[in-house]
Design an enzyme around this catalytic site. Sequence first.
Site, PDB file in Angstrom:
ATOM      1  N   LYS A  51       0.747  -1.042   0.136  1.00 64.53           N
ATOM      2  CA  LYS A  51       0.113  -0.086  -0.146  1.00 64.53           C
ATOM      3  C   LYS A  51       0.733   1.371  -0.034  1.00 64.53           C
ATOM      4  O   LYS A  51       0.785   2.082  -0.813  1.00 64.53           O
ATOM      5  CB  LYS A  51      -1.021   0.013   1.290  1.00 64.53           C
ATOM      6  CG  LYS A  51      -2.031  -1.149   1.138  1.00 64.53           C
ATOM      7  CD  LYS A  51      -2.854  -1.405   2.396  1.00 64.53           C
ATOM      8  CE  LYS A  51      -3.689  -2.680   2.267  1.00 64.53           C
ATOM      9  NZ  LYS A  51      -4.414  -2.786   3.478  1.00 64.53           N
TER      10      LYS A  51
ATOM     11  N   GLN B 245      -4.748  -1.957  10.002  1.00 63.67           N
ATOM     12  CA  GLN B 245      -4.549  -3.054   9.013  1.00 63.67           C
ATOM     13  C   GLN B 245      -4.972  -4.223  10.069  1.00 63.67           C
ATOM     14  O   GLN B 245      -4.758  -4.423  11.031  1.00 63.67           O
ATOM     15  CB  GLN B 245      -2.806  -3.333   8.801  1.00 63.67           C
ATOM     16  CG  GLN B 245      -2.660  -4.609   8.108  1.00 63.67           C
ATOM     17  CD  GLN B 245      -3.355  -4.527   6.563  1.00 63.67           C
ATOM     18  OE1 GLN B 245      -3.165  -3.434   5.781  1.00 63.67           O
ATOM     19  NE2 GLN B 245      -3.680  -5.617   6.262  1.00 63.67           N
TER      20      GLN B 245
ATOM     21  N   ASP C 273     -11.254   2.801   4.631  1.00 58.44           N
ATOM     22  CA  ASP C 273     -11.316   1.319   4.355  1.00 58.44           C
ATOM     23  C   ASP C 273     -13.025   0.778   4.405  1.00 58.44           C
ATOM     24  O   ASP C 273     -13.290  -0.241   4.249  1.00 58.44           O
ATOM     25  CB  ASP C 273     -10.722   0.458   5.605  1.00 58.44           C
ATOM     26  CG  ASP C 273      -9.727  -0.701   4.980  1.00 58.44           C
ATOM     27  OD1 ASP C 273      -9.658  -0.940   3.771  1.00 58.44           O
ATOM     28  OD2 ASP C 273      -9.380  -1.341   5.914  1.00 58.44           O
TER      29      ASP C 273
END
Length: 285
Positions: A53, A97, A120
Amino acid sequence: MSILLDGKQCALDIESTLKLDIEKLQALGKRLPKLVVLLVGDNPASVSYVTNKDKACHRVGILSEIIRLSETSTEAMIIDEVIKLNKDDSVDGILVQLPLPNRMPSKKIIESIDPNKDVDGLHSVNVTKLVMNEKGFVPCTAKGVVTLLKTYHIPLQGAHAVVLGRSQLVGRPLAQLLTNENCTVTVCHSKTIDIPQYTRMADIVIAAIGQAKMVTKDYLSSKAAVVDVGINKVDDKLVGDVDFENVVDLVRAISPVPKGVGPMTIVTLLQNTMEAYTLREAHHG
Ligand code: NDP
């Protein structure tokens, strides 16, 4: 011969557009978009995803920071970090994450993220917006799959889509997003009896179950466009949930693993970060 739904190429094309947009901001002397990823612990798969990422941000010019927290961090310590980032005006996107180490629940942590920075798309505010078919952040894999289908002009309106998997991260948001795109959606999961009876009728099959090569010829018809979200390691090789080699000549279109949904997930995160930036800049005038 079926159409290859080339996620790698599609992601590269989107990256080129984003890079141009960011070069324009640079030329105007504007603040640049910034993504911060919180990485707790050092699970190798998570480290690898976060590194990818970060590299993708660098390629297009999005500012990127990885904050590493120790595996022993408590929920309260992680939430403290999130709150600092919520208040930091230079930060547009925050991503924690997952999964967190030691099976730590993520709900409270995700809910502590400012929904306007939740790139997200997992905060309940954004989940509700997706259900209500309102504008908000959509989880990257789900949105990436739909972008891939649209790029290859796979008709969505009126199509029968079968989604295999109902996780919060992939299956559920995908089913909702496809419903919002006017598909008729069937969701199958581990308790579904006779999955092939549903998938054989489908115009679109999306496999997100984490079961190596489970979707074989018996599951599919020649009209199916197949998107393989699964990532499974077999003998040190990455394979999807679909038995690619054996179905590729049967179906209408299919995405490979790797170079399919993986790159689309990452580029969608970049798009969501840019979207968060644009909304915040518009809000600040
Ligand atoms: P989860 O384990 O959270 O969910 C798996 C889902 O599949 C569940 O709904 C489960 O059903 C269902 N399932 C499991 N086994 C079967 C089976 N034999 N038959 C039917 N349904 C089954 O996984 P995720 O949704 O997070 O991920 C799915 C896959 O996608 C994984 O391989 C993951 O690595 C990959 N992935 C890939 C990404 C990418 O960018 N390419 C991003 C995220 C994930 P039930 O609910 O009944 O338990």
